[in-house]
Design a protein around this motif. Structure first.
Motif, PDB file in Angstrom:
ATOM      1  N   VAL A  55     -75.223 -26.616   1.880  1.00 51.69           N
ATOM      2  CA  VAL A  55     -75.141 -27.305   3.178  1.00 51.69           C
ATOM      3  C   VAL A  55     -76.541 -27.588   3.713  1.00 51.69           C
ATOM      4  O   VAL A  55     -76.798 -28.647   4.296  1.00 51.69           O
ATOM      5  N   ARG A  56     -77.464 -26.664   3.514  1.00 54.42           N
ATOM      6  CA  ARG A  56     -78.841 -26.876   3.961  1.00 54.42           C
ATOM      7  C   ARG A  56     -79.466 -28.084   3.270  1.00 54.42           C
ATOM      8  O   ARG A  56     -80.102 -28.930   3.909  1.00 54.42           O
ATOM      9  N   LEU A  57     -79.266 -28.189   1.967  1.00 58.30           N
ATOM     10  CA  LEU A  57     -79.825 -29.315   1.211  1.00 58.30           C
ATOM     11  C   LEU A  57     -79.295 -30.652   1.702  1.00 58.30           C
ATOM     12  O   LEU A  57     -80.029 -31.642   1.784  1.00 58.30           O
ATOM     13  N   ASP A  58     -77.997 -30.686   2.040  1.00 58.95           N
ATOM     14  CA  ASP A  58     -77.347 -31.950   2.398  1.00 58.95           C
ATOM     15  C   ASP A  58     -77.040 -32.047   3.893  1.00 58.95           C
ATOM     16  O   ASP A  58     -76.106 -32.728   4.315  1.00 58.95           O
ATOM     17  N   LYS A  59     -77.851 -31.392   4.708  1.00 54.87           N
ATOM     18  CA  LYS A  59     -77.617 -31.367   6.162  1.00 54.87           C
ATOM     19  C   LYS A  59     -77.692 -32.745   6.803  1.00 54.87           C
ATOM     20  O   LYS A  59     -77.056 -32.992   7.828  1.00 54.87           O
ATOM     21  N   ASP A  60     -78.448 -33.674   6.200  1.00 56.10           N
ATOM     22  CA  ASP A  60     -78.577 -35.013   6.783  1.00 56.10           C
ATOM     23  C   ASP A  60     -77.294 -35.826   6.660  1.00 56.10           C
ATOM     24  O   ASP A  60     -77.160 -36.886   7.285  1.00 56.10           O
ATOM     25  N   TRP A  61     -76.347 -35.340   5.858  1.00 54.64           N
ATOM     26  CA  TRP A  61     -75.064 -36.017   5.719  1.00 54.64           C
ATOM     27  C   TRP A  61     -74.095 -35.643   6.838  1.00 54.64           C
ATOM     28  O   TRP A  61     -73.020 -36.243   6.955  1.00 54.64           O
ATOM     29  N   ILE A  62     -74.448 -34.646   7.650  1.00 53.64           N
ATOM     30  CA  ILE A  62     -73.564 -34.200   8.724  1.00 53.64           C
ATOM     31  C   ILE A  62     -73.894 -34.984   9.985  1.00 53.64           C
ATOM     32  O   ILE A  62     -75.030 -34.968  10.459  1.00 53.64           O
ATOM     33  N   GLN A  63     -72.912 -35.670  10.506  1.00 56.02           N
ATOM     34  CA  GLN A  63     -73.092 -36.457  11.724  1.00 56.02           C
ATOM     35  C   GLN A  63     -72.688 -35.653  12.955  1.00 56.02           C
ATOM     36  O   GLN A  63     -71.739 -34.859  12.917  1.00 56.02           O
ATOM     37  N   LYS A  64     -73.402 -35.869  14.035  1.00 56.04           N
ATOM     38  CA  LYS A  64     -73.057 -35.223  15.294  1.00 56.04           C
ATOM     39  C   LYS A  64     -71.912 -35.984  15.966  1.00 56.04           C
ATOM     40  O   LYS A  64     -71.609 -37.104  15.614  1.00 56.04           O
ATOM     41  N   GLY A  65     -71.294 -35.328  16.941  1.00 56.52           N
ATOM     42  CA  GLY A  65     -70.276 -36.015  17.734  1.00 56.52           C
ATOM     43  C   GLY A  65     -68.860 -35.568  17.432  1.00 56.52           C
ATOM     44  O   GLY A  65     -68.560 -35.085  16.329  1.00 56.52           O
ATOM     45  N   ASP A  66     -67.991 -35.737  18.395  1.00 58.17           N
ATOM     46  CA  ASP A  66     -66.600 -35.315  18.300  1.00 58.17           C
ATOM     47  C   ASP A  66     -65.898 -35.958  17.106  1.00 58.17           C
ATOM     48  O   ASP A  66     -65.948 -37.180  16.922  1.00 58.17           O
ATOM     49  N   GLY A  67     -65.257 -35.130  16.299  1.00 60.26           N
ATOM     50  CA  GLY A  67     -64.507 -35.614  15.146  1.00 60.26           C
ATOM     51  C   GLY A  67     -65.320 -35.701  13.870  1.00 60.26           C
ATOM     52  O   GLY A  67     -64.755 -35.771  12.774  1.00 60.26           O
ATOM     53  N   ASN A  68     -66.656 -35.702  13.976  1.00 62.87           N
ATOM     54  CA  ASN A  68     -67.503 -35.774  12.790  1.00 62.87           C
ATOM     55  C   ASN A  68     -67.779 -34.376  12.246  1.00 62.87           C
ATOM     56  O   ASN A  68     -68.018 -33.434  13.013  1.00 62.87           O
ATOM     57  N   SER A  69     -67.764 -34.245  10.944  1.00 63.19           N
ATOM     58  CA  SER A  69     -68.038 -32.956  10.317  1.00 63.19           C
ATOM     59  C   SER A  69     -68.325 -33.167   8.835  1.00 63.19           C
ATOM     60  O   SER A  69     -68.250 -34.293   8.324  1.00 63.19           O
ATOM     61  N   LEU A  70     -68.646 -32.082   8.166  1.00 64.29           N
ATOM     62  CA  LEU A  70     -68.837 -32.098   6.717  1.00 64.29           C
ATOM     63  C   LEU A  70     -67.704 -31.286   6.114  1.00 64.29           C
ATOM     64  O   LEU A  70     -67.618 -30.070   6.320  1.00 64.29           O
ATOM     65  N   TYR A  71     -66.813 -31.961   5.412  1.00 63.15           N
ATOM     66  CA  TYR A  71     -65.704 -31.258   4.767  1.00 63.15           C
ATOM     67  C   TYR A  71     -66.225 -30.579   3.507  1.00 63.15           C
ATOM     68  O   TYR A  71     -66.956 -31.182   2.710  1.00 63.15           O
ATOM     69  N   ILE A  72     -65.838 -29.328   3.312  1.00 62.04           N
ATOM     70  CA  ILE A  72     -66.317 -28.517   2.189  1.00 62.04           C
ATOM     71  C   ILE A  72     -65.130 -28.150   1.319  1.00 62.04           C
ATOM     72  O   ILE A  72     -64.148 -27.587   1.795  1.00 62.04           O
ATOM     73  N   ARG A  73     -65.212 -28.485   0.036  1.00 62.54           N
ATOM     74  CA  ARG A  73     -64.098 -28.248  -0.886  1.00 62.54           C
ATOM     75  C   ARG A  73     -64.525 -27.309  -2.022  1.00 62.54           C
ATOM     76  O   ARG A  73     -65.020 -27.736  -3.054  1.00 62.54           O
ATOM     77  N   PRO A  74     -64.352 -25.987  -1.847  1.00 65.79           N
ATOM     78  CA  PRO A  74     -64.489 -25.085  -2.989  1.00 65.79           C
ATOM     79  C   PRO A  74     -63.232 -25.164  -3.854  1.00 65.79           C
ATOM     80  O   PRO A  74     -62.126 -25.306  -3.331  1.00 65.79           O
ATOM     81  N   PHE A  75     -63.390 -25.050  -5.162  1.00 62.13           N
ATOM     82  CA  PHE A  75     -62.212 -25.020  -6.026  1.00 62.13           C
ATOM     83  C   PHE A  75     -62.561 -24.339  -7.347  1.00 62.13           C
ATOM     84  O   PHE A  75     -63.733 -24.224  -7.728  1.00 62.13           O
ATOM     85  N   ALA A  76     -61.516 -23.867  -8.022  1.00 62.60           N
ATOM     86  CA  ALA A  76     -61.689 -23.228  -9.328  1.00 62.60           C
ATOM     87  C   ALA A  76     -60.649 -23.790 -10.280  1.00 62.60           C
ATOM     88  O   ALA A  76     -59.486 -23.981  -9.901  1.00 62.60           O
ATOM     89  N   ILE A  77     -61.068 -24.059 -11.516  1.00 63.52           N
ATOM     90  CA  ILE A  77     -60.176 -24.628 -12.523  1.00 63.52           C
ATOM     91  C   ILE A  77     -60.346 -23.905 -13.859  1.00 63.52           C
ATOM     92  O   ILE A  77     -61.415 -23.375 -14.156  1.00 63.52           O
ATOM     93  N   ALA A  78     -59.279 -23.906 -14.645  1.00 58.39           N
ATOM     94  CA  ALA A  78     -59.307 -23.314 -15.986  1.00 58.39           C
ATOM     95  C   ALA A  78     -59.930 -24.309 -16.967  1.00 58.39           C
ATOM     96  O   ALA A  78     -59.474 -25.444 -17.073  1.00 58.39           O
ATOM     97  N   THR A  79     -60.962 -23.892 -17.673  1.00 56.79           N
ATOM     98  CA  THR A  79     -61.698 -24.821 -18.548  1.00 56.79           C
ATOM     99  C   THR A  79     -61.608 -24.489 -20.036  1.00 56.79           C
ATOM    100  O   THR A  79     -62.120 -25.244 -20.854  1.00 56.79           O
ATOM    101  N   GLU A  80     -60.968 -23.388 -20.379  1.00 58.43           N
ATOM    102  CA  GLU A  80     -60.834 -23.071 -21.810  1.00 58.43           C
ATOM    103  C   GLU A  80     -60.022 -24.162 -22.502  1.00 58.43           C
ATOM    104  O   GLU A  80     -59.016 -24.642 -21.976  1.00 58.43           O
ATOM    105  N   VAL A  81     -60.460 -24.559 -23.688  1.00 58.70           N
ATOM    106  CA  VAL A  81     -59.745 -25.569 -24.468  1.00 58.70           C
ATOM    107  C   VAL A  81     -58.706 -24.875 -25.339  1.00 58.70           C
ATOM    108  O   VAL A  81     -59.017 -23.951 -26.093  1.00 58.70           O
ATOM    109  N   GLY A  82     -57.469 -25.325 -25.219  1.00 54.57           N
ATOM    110  CA  GLY A  82     -56.381 -24.744 -26.003  1.00 54.57           C
ATOM    111  C   GLY A  82     -55.070 -24.914 -25.263  1.00 54.57           C
ATOM    112  O   GLY A  82     -55.019 -24.799 -24.037  1.00 54.57           O
ATOM    113  N   VAL A  83     -54.005 -25.189 -25.994  1.00 49.53           N
ATOM    114  CA  VAL A  83     -52.714 -25.449 -25.348  1.00 49.53           C
ATOM    115  C   VAL A  83     -51.716 -24.314 -25.541  1.00 49.53           C
ATOM    116  O   VAL A  83     -50.513 -24.508 -25.368  1.00 49.53           O
ATOM    117  N   SER A  84     -52.191 -23.124 -25.883  1.00 48.47           N
ATOM    118  CA  SER A  84     -51.288 -21.978 -25.917  1.00 48.47           C
ATOM    119  C   SER A  84     -50.946 -21.599 -24.486  1.00 48.47           C
ATOM    120  O   SER A  84     -51.790 -21.668 -23.593  1.00 48.47           O
TER     121      SER A  84
END
Length: 357
Positions: free
Chosen positions: A123-152
């Motif tokens: 967030v510190r690195l990309d702080k200039d992307w956050i706009q001030k004012g009502d309704g403005n914000s920076l949406y943050i999306r953490p996520f985790a996914i399974a990356t092992e290759v295999g269909v078992s």
């Protein structure tokens, strides 16, 4: 487990894209900032955490996330006040919830110290992307996914934990019309309704599209056994005001333990509002709408914060809710926003300042 080399590695972009963005005309969740966070899980441990330029990933069609749906996510926001200070809202709660979701989906939990450090730096690195004012914000999306290759048909042994940032404006503007579910369900007893598992949301799209064809924006979900009890509204927790009592469903393995929901319950107690956390039946709601004791319905979630519901439909009948001069929804949204944007005092300790320097 954490790999011995757990120092956060940062690769900065050579030039920012922030000047290319029309911040007055954002489509929610479509625009992403310069950087993203990534950490891989291999050999039984989380590897070196890295912040890197936002961009595409190399993926293989045999990755288990595509075949068995091992994927969880969170939704958070960062806010900028009039002094250009940046704040997060209850970030530890989001980490706690994504780890709870991960555990339910057999995904390794992510370390708190790495998460909070990476979040602050990103967030510190990309702080200039956050706009001030009502309704403005920076949406943050953490996520985790399974990356092992295999269909078992077995849990993955490899994962990727990531965080994306997206500048946004208000998710819903104005009022929302909802349809009470009579056939489809969001979740079932013993299922994954309490987890922010990706498949929960994909399964909602079809019944929601049917409701939209009838002129509604979202669905109020009911229990899967009898479709008797009111549970959630779209992707949000839902509140009902009958006379001057605020009613919401108790959390369970079907209902998400929403952070905005928790915050509204605390604000209600802080304001002396009578709260009743219990199951509410569809028949009770209809009776309250017909005798005039139903004053408000509103949704609560990270994206919309508080979403005002003006009409609800059930069995081909539409019920209208009149605007209230003493609206609980208006009061709670203002109080939440004032805390989030550092306008008011924060008696709960929810607001966390991002260290920008």
């Amino acid at each position: 487990m954490i790999n011995t080399d757990s120092t956060l590695h940062i690769e900065k972009v050579t030039s920012t894209r922030v000047g290319e963005v029309d911040f007055d005309n954002l489509v929610f969740g479509k625009t992403f900032t310069d950087h993203m966070f990534e950490c891989e899980y291999k050999n039984g441990a989380w590897q070196r955490p890295t912040i890197k330029p936002y961009g595409p990933m190399l993926v293989y069609p045999g990755m288990k996330v595509f075949h068995y749906g091992q994927a969880v996510f969170e939704g958070m926001k960062a806010y900028k006040d009039e002094n250009d200070d940046v704040f997060l809202f209850r970030p530890e709660q989001n980490l706690e919830r994504i780890n709870k979701s991960s555990k339910r989906m057999a995904i390794p939990e992510f370390p708190k110290e790495i998460f909070l450090e990476a979040l602050n730096e990103l967030v510190r690195l990309d702080k200039d992307w956050i706009q001030k004012g009502d309704g403005n914000s920076l949406y943050i999306r953490p996520f985790a996914i399974a990356t092992e290759v295999g269909v078992s048909a077995s849990p993955s042994k490899e994962y990727k934990f990531m965080i994306l940032l997206s500048p946004v404006q208000a998710y819903y503007k104005g009022f929302v019309k909802v349809l009470i579910a009579e056939k489809y369900s969001r979740s079932a007893d013993g299922g994954v309704g309490a987890a922010k598992a990706a498949g929960n949301y994909g399964a909602q799209f079809y019944p929601t599209s049917l409701a939209q064809e009838k002129g509604f924006q979202q669905i109020i979900w009911t229990d899967s056994n009898e479709h008797k009890y009111l549970e959630e509204a779209g992707t949000m927790n839902v509140f009902f005001r009958i006379n001057d009592t605020l009613i919401t469903a108790p959390t369970s393995d079907r209902i998400l333990d929403g952070i905005t929901r928790k915050s509204i319950l605390d604000l209600a107690k802080h304001n002396g509002v009578n709260v009743d956390v219990r199951k509410l039946t569809v028949s009770e709601l209809i009776a309250a709408a017909e005798d005039g004791s139903l004053k408000e319905i509103f949704g609560a979630g990270t994206a919309a914060v508080v979403s005002f519901i003006s009409h609800f439909g059930f069995k081909d009948k539409i019920y209208e809710l009149k605007e209230q001069s003493d609206s609980f929804a208006v009061m709670f949204k203002k109080q939440l926003n004032d805390i989030q944007y550092n306008i008011s005092e924060d008696p709960f300790g929810w607001r966390k300042k991002v260290e920008l320097f």
